[in-house]
Design a protein around this motif. Sequence first.
Motif, short mmCIF file in Angstrom:
data_model
loop_
_atom_site.label_atom_id
_atom_site.label_comp_id
_atom_site.label_asym_id
_atom_site.label_seq_id
_atom_site.Cartn_x
_atom_site.Cartn_y
_atom_site.Cartn_z
N ASP A 5 -4.14 -54.71 -108.19
CA ASP A 5 -4.11 -56.11 -107.75
C ASP A 5 -3.54 -57.02 -108.85
O ASP A 5 -2.75 -57.92 -108.58
N LYS A 6 -3.95 -56.77 -110.09
CA LYS A 6 -3.47 -57.57 -111.22
C LYS A 6 -1.97 -57.38 -111.40
O LYS A 6 -1.23 -58.36 -111.59
N LEU A 7 -1.51 -56.13 -111.31
CA LEU A 7 -0.07 -55.87 -111.44
C LEU A 7 0.72 -56.55 -110.33
O LEU A 7 1.79 -57.11 -110.57
N GLN A 8 0.19 -56.52 -109.12
CA GLN A 8 0.88 -57.12 -107.99
C GLN A 8 0.90 -58.65 -108.07
O GLN A 8 1.71 -59.29 -107.40
N SER A 9 0.04 -59.24 -108.89
CA SER A 9 0.02 -60.69 -109.01
C SER A 9 1.22 -61.22 -109.79
O SER A 9 1.55 -62.41 -109.70
N TYR A 10 1.88 -60.37 -110.54
CA TYR A 10 3.09 -60.77 -111.26
C TYR A 10 4.27 -60.72 -110.31
O TYR A 10 4.45 -59.76 -109.56
N ASP A 11 5.10 -61.77 -110.36
CA ASP A 11 6.25 -61.86 -109.45
C ASP A 11 7.17 -60.65 -109.57
O ASP A 11 7.67 -60.13 -108.58
N ARG A 12 7.40 -60.20 -110.78
CA ARG A 12 8.31 -59.07 -111.00
C ARG A 12 7.76 -57.76 -110.45
O ARG A 12 8.51 -56.80 -110.28
N LEU A 13 6.47 -57.69 -110.21
CA LEU A 13 5.85 -56.46 -109.71
C LEU A 13 5.32 -56.61 -108.28
O LEU A 13 4.54 -55.78 -107.82
N ALA A 14 5.77 -57.63 -107.59
CA ALA A 14 5.32 -57.84 -106.21
C ALA A 14 5.74 -56.69 -105.30
O ALA A 14 5.10 -56.42 -104.28
N TRP A 15 6.79 -55.97 -105.66
CA TRP A 15 7.27 -54.83 -104.86
C TRP A 15 6.31 -53.64 -104.94
O TRP A 15 6.40 -52.72 -104.13
N LEU A 16 5.40 -53.66 -105.90
CA LEU A 16 4.51 -52.52 -106.14
C LEU A 16 3.34 -52.52 -105.14
O LEU A 16 2.24 -52.94 -105.44
#
Length: 154
Positions: free
Chosen positions: A42-53
Amino acid sequence: MLHRHPLLSLVTLVYLAFVGWITLTPGHDAPTSSAFVQRVLDKLQSYDRLAWLTDTRAEFLANVALFAPVGLFLLLLVGTRYWWVAAAVAFAMTNAIELAQRAIPDRVPDERDIAANTLGAMVGIAVGVVLTLPATLRRERRTRLQSASASRLR
């Protein structure tokens, strides 16, 4: 093969036990189903660059990463000349895992897992071939020199 490389064999068996623990534990007890893993994702997905994850993509990438060492260890055990044996064993192993998951509660076998696991093993095999290339080239050069000097002596 195992008797010639006892330490590598032991490390490989320990890692395969780890893979078994990750892949064959009932779904509700699996280490990958913890709240911590979900919080990190969830934390990783909160970053715009990692929204694809997405969860699906993260699971695919995790399977690739989990099986890369399997491919590397198998390659080191069988040798670079027989890289295809390492690939075949990894493919058979991932199929066996997916078949076994049918009988494990809260586990769902998936063809994407077979693809990801096999891809991961192939990445590990490729890394192993690249890492062992200098030694392979030295052995081949030494063999050619020995053959040439033996033919001159005749």
